[in-house]
Design an enzyme around this catalytic site. Structure first.
Site, PDB file in Angstrom:
ATOM      1  N   ARG A  58      -4.754  -5.836  18.276  1.00 30.47           N
ATOM      2  CA  ARG A  58      -5.230  -4.956  17.188  1.00 30.47           C
ATOM      3  C   ARG A  58      -4.888  -3.497  17.477  1.00 30.47           C
ATOM      4  O   ARG A  58      -4.740  -2.680  16.567  1.00 30.47           O
ATOM      5  CB  ARG A  58      -6.739  -5.121  16.940  1.00 30.47           C
ATOM      6  CG  ARG A  58      -7.288  -4.164  15.864  1.00 30.47           C
ATOM      7  CD  ARG A  58      -8.564  -4.637  15.172  1.00 30.47           C
ATOM      8  NE  ARG A  58      -9.545  -5.155  16.086  1.00 30.47           N
ATOM      9  CZ  ARG A  58     -10.319  -4.411  16.886  1.00 30.47           C
ATOM     10  NH1 ARG A  58     -10.225  -3.091  16.862  1.00 30.47           N
ATOM     11  NH2 ARG A  58     -11.184  -4.977  17.699  1.00 30.47           N
ATOM     12  N   TYR A 111       0.282   1.283  -8.462  1.00 32.52           N
ATOM     13  CA  TYR A 111       0.026  -0.162  -8.371  1.00 32.52           C
ATOM     14  C   TYR A 111      -1.461  -0.441  -8.639  1.00 32.52           C
ATOM     15  O   TYR A 111      -2.332   0.331  -8.225  1.00 32.52           O
ATOM     16  CB  TYR A 111       0.467  -0.652  -6.984  1.00 32.52           C
ATOM     17  CG  TYR A 111      -0.013  -2.044  -6.673  1.00 32.52           C
ATOM     18  CD1 TYR A 111       0.312  -3.112  -7.521  1.00 32.52           C
ATOM     19  CD2 TYR A 111      -0.803  -2.307  -5.560  1.00 32.52           C
ATOM     20  CE1 TYR A 111      -0.139  -4.388  -7.255  1.00 32.52           C
ATOM     21  CE2 TYR A 111      -1.250  -3.586  -5.278  1.00 32.52           C
ATOM     22  CZ  TYR A 111      -0.918  -4.625  -6.132  1.00 32.52           C
ATOM     23  OH  TYR A 111      -1.371  -5.883  -5.872  1.00 32.52           O
ATOM     24  N   ASP A 183       4.305   6.621  -1.717  1.00 33.28           N
ATOM     25  CA  ASP A 183       4.547   5.192  -1.561  1.00 33.28           C
ATOM     26  C   ASP A 183       6.007   4.941  -1.947  1.00 33.28           C
ATOM     27  O   ASP A 183       6.389   5.084  -3.105  1.00 33.28           O
ATOM     28  CB  ASP A 183       3.572   4.429  -2.473  1.00 33.28           C
ATOM     29  CG  ASP A 183       3.678   2.924  -2.309  1.00 33.28           C
ATOM     30  OD1 ASP A 183       4.788   2.433  -2.027  1.00 33.28           O
ATOM     31  OD2 ASP A 183       2.651   2.239  -2.497  1.00 33.28           O
ATOM     32  N   LYS A 208       7.646  -6.300   0.350  1.00 33.90           N
ATOM     33  CA  LYS A 208       8.680  -6.255  -0.682  1.00 33.90           C
ATOM     34  C   LYS A 208      10.076  -6.189  -0.057  1.00 33.90           C
ATOM     35  O   LYS A 208      10.438  -7.058   0.700  1.00 33.90           O
ATOM     36  CB  LYS A 208       8.384  -5.088  -1.618  1.00 33.90           C
ATOM     37  CG  LYS A 208       6.912  -5.038  -2.081  1.00 33.90           C
ATOM     38  CD  LYS A 208       6.561  -6.180  -2.997  1.00 33.90           C
ATOM     39  CE  LYS A 208       5.092  -6.509  -3.145  1.00 33.90           C
ATOM     40  NZ  LYS A 208       4.119  -5.458  -3.079  1.00 33.90           N
TER      41      LYS A 208
HETATM   42  N1  LCS Z   1       2.281  -0.214  -3.128  1.00 39.35           N
HETATM   43  C1  LCS Z   1       3.083  -0.682  -4.102  1.00 39.35           C
HETATM   44  C2  LCS Z   1       4.022   0.251  -4.799  1.00 39.35           C
HETATM   45  C3  LCS Z   1       3.030  -2.031  -4.456  1.00 39.35           C
HETATM   46  O1  LCS Z   1       3.850  -2.460  -5.422  1.00 39.35           O
HETATM   47  C4  LCS Z   1       2.107  -2.884  -3.804  1.00 39.35           C
HETATM   48  C5  LCS Z   1       1.971  -4.313  -4.162  1.00 39.35           C
HETATM   49  C6  LCS Z   1       1.294  -2.355  -2.802  1.00 39.35           C
HETATM   50  C7  LCS Z   1       1.412  -1.018  -2.477  1.00 39.35           C
HETATM   51  C8  LCS Z   1       0.331  -3.205  -2.026  1.00 39.35           C
HETATM   52  O2  LCS Z   1       1.048  -4.006  -1.135  1.00 39.35           O
HETATM   53  P1  LCS Z   1       0.552  -5.418  -0.587  1.00 39.35           P
HETATM   54  O3  LCS Z   1      -0.807  -5.221  -0.032  1.00 39.35           O
HETATM   55  O4  LCS Z   1       0.556  -6.369  -1.734  1.00 39.35           O
HETATM   56  O5  LCS Z   1       1.572  -5.742   0.468  1.00 39.35           O
HETATM   57  N2  LCS Z   1       2.577  -4.651  -5.387  1.00 39.35           N
HETATM   58  C9  LCS Z   1       2.538  -5.824  -5.950  1.00 39.35           C
HETATM   59  C10 LCS Z   1       3.109  -6.078  -7.209  1.00 39.35           C
HETATM   60  O6  LCS Z   1       3.654  -5.260  -7.934  1.00 39.35           O
HETATM   61  N3  LCS Z   1       2.964  -7.358  -7.494  1.00 39.35           N
HETATM   62  O7  LCS Z   1       2.255  -8.011  -6.515  1.00 39.35           O
HETATM   63  C11 LCS Z   1       1.915  -7.067  -5.474  1.00 39.35           C
END
Ligand code: LCS
Length: 396
Positions: A58, A111, A183, A208
């Site tokens: 951790r 998001y 971001d 992603k």
């Molecule tokens: N920031 C952006 C720009 C994102 O598109 C997402 C998730 C996150 C942060 C959060 O990331 P995660 O915790 O899911 O790894 N975006 C998503 C979307 O557009 N569809 O499903 C998840």
């Protein structure tokens, strides 16, 4: 030395190799929760920070560390902290720096879960947030207060591909002594480096494009050494959104092909955006690569290309839009983005459902907005799939 090499080389080689006594080509995977101290005194020294070395995963892990060093190098930052999810990165980074009574300026289009964090969770802890249209610099300036500590945005925005002026935002933050958070999930450092515009903290959902293969949920924060130390030894350590070493290992593998994948995502997306723009059943295409996009001027300046996500509006009602999605065969109906597979979703009812209908309207997320993540399949097959489903709209 690594700093002077090209991006594509750093994707594969940046960051120290963890202990590798057998000369393995691939990064060894340290799938361990804890690390043995040679003596009790050594354990004490490591906890006291008097001696380097790992303690407990951790708090740090050699496989994870290689990912952090590689990502810091790619974003041109001093250091990085890998996290269990993208939301873990957003929350850990912001909450390490904001306390009760502080104020944050955010874009009104982000998001869906980021929106929920900023509006619902932060309100419970007394952190104030003002959401503005970041393309309107007067709105940003007017949101400044005495207790404003930071500014947060995505560019391009999930889901509607609005683009904000990073040079202006970087200067605005510096002038007003604000910490700036961007971001960079949609473009990755291959296409955009917020640090070049004076941004302090760069965040990713590594789920992603960075991983790119749809088999990991993870995040990463890149910033100065001091900032990463703060995040690692406060919110990350005590709230615990630490990445699994196995996920870090998979992302290191995915990263090696980031440049070639992004080139293909962008090439396919440009062809599909052009096709959609000419189609009579499509009323508007939001893709900054198109000359018609309001922020096309940023291509080649702030961002080298427009990325692999396209948003578009159908000349259709809700029922027809849903039926359009259901008729597709190669495009999979799924949230997430950045994978080899092309994905399609309806933001108002899916990724951006945490918004109220009023907030969605303000953020430019209409009920007939569709978002696609263009994959790595052959572009003609993707266009044929869309054309077939679009041709059925008027008959549904
Ligand atoms: N920031 C952006 C720009 C994102 O598109 C997402 C998730 C996150 C942060 C959060 O990331 P995660 O915790 O899911 O790894 N975006 C998503 C979307 O557009 N569809 O499903 C998840």
């Amino acid at each position: 030395m690594a700093q002077s090499r090209h991006f594509e080389t750093n994707l594969i080689h940046a960051g120290a190799n963890p202990d590798n006594e057998y000369g393995a080509l691939a990064t060894p995977l340290y799938q361990t929760s804890t690390f043995i101290f040679e003596t009790a005194e050594q354990g004490g020294r490591r906890f006291a920070g008097e001696e380097g070395g790992y303690i407990y995963t951790r708090l740090g892990n050699p496989t994870t560390r290689q990912l952090e060093e590689r990502m810091a190098s790619l974003e041109g930052m001093e250091d990085a902290a890998a996290t269990a999810t993208g939301m873990g990165a957003v929350a850990s980074a912001l909450m390490a720096n904001l306390s009760m009574g502080d104020h944050l300026i955010s874009s009104n289009a982000v998001y869906g879960c980021t929106y929920a964090l900023l509006t619902e969770q932060f309100a419970r802890f007394g952190i104030e947030v003002t959401m503005v249209d970041m393309s309107d610099h007067q709105q940003v300036t007017a949101a400044l207060r005495e207790n404003t500590k930071a500014i947060f945005l995505e560019t391009p925005v999930n889901p509607n591909m609005a683009v904000f002026d990073l040079a202006w935002i970087g200067q605005f933050a510096q002038k007003n002594n604000l910490l700036s958070f961007v971001d960079n999930t949609f473009l990755t450092p291959y296409l955009q480096k917020p640090k070049d515009f004076g941004i302090d903290v760069v965040i990713h959902s590594a789920t992603k494009y960075l991983n790119g293969h749809g088999d990991v949920i993870a995040g990463i924060i890149c910033a100065s050494k001091e900032q990463i130390e703060l995040i690692k030894f406060t919110t990350l350590k005590d709230m615990g959104a630490t990445i699994s070493p196995h996920d870090a290992w998979l992302i290191l593998r995915g990263l090696k092909t980031l440049a070639v994948r992004m080139d293909r995502h962008c090439e396919n997306a440009m062809k599909i955006a052009t096709f959609l723009e000419e189609h009579p059943s499509v009323s508007k295409v939001h893709y900054p690569g198109l000359k018609s996009h309001a922020a096309h001027r940023f291509i080649g300046k702030q961002m080298s290309k427009a990325g692999g996500v396209i948003a578009f509006e159908l000349n259709a009602d809700y029922k027809q839009s849903i039926s359009f999605l259901n008729q597709l065969s190669i495009f999979k109906i799924a949230v997430s983005l950045g994978d080899a597979e092309s994905l399609i979703q309806h933001p108002a009812s899916m990724t951006h459902s945490p918004y109220t209908p009023e907030a969605r309207a303000l953020a430019g997320i209409s009920d007939n907005l569709i978002r696609i993540s263009v994959g790595l399949e052959h572009s003609q097959d993707l266009i044929d799939d869309l054309a077939n489903s679009l041709s059925l709209i008027n008959n549904s």
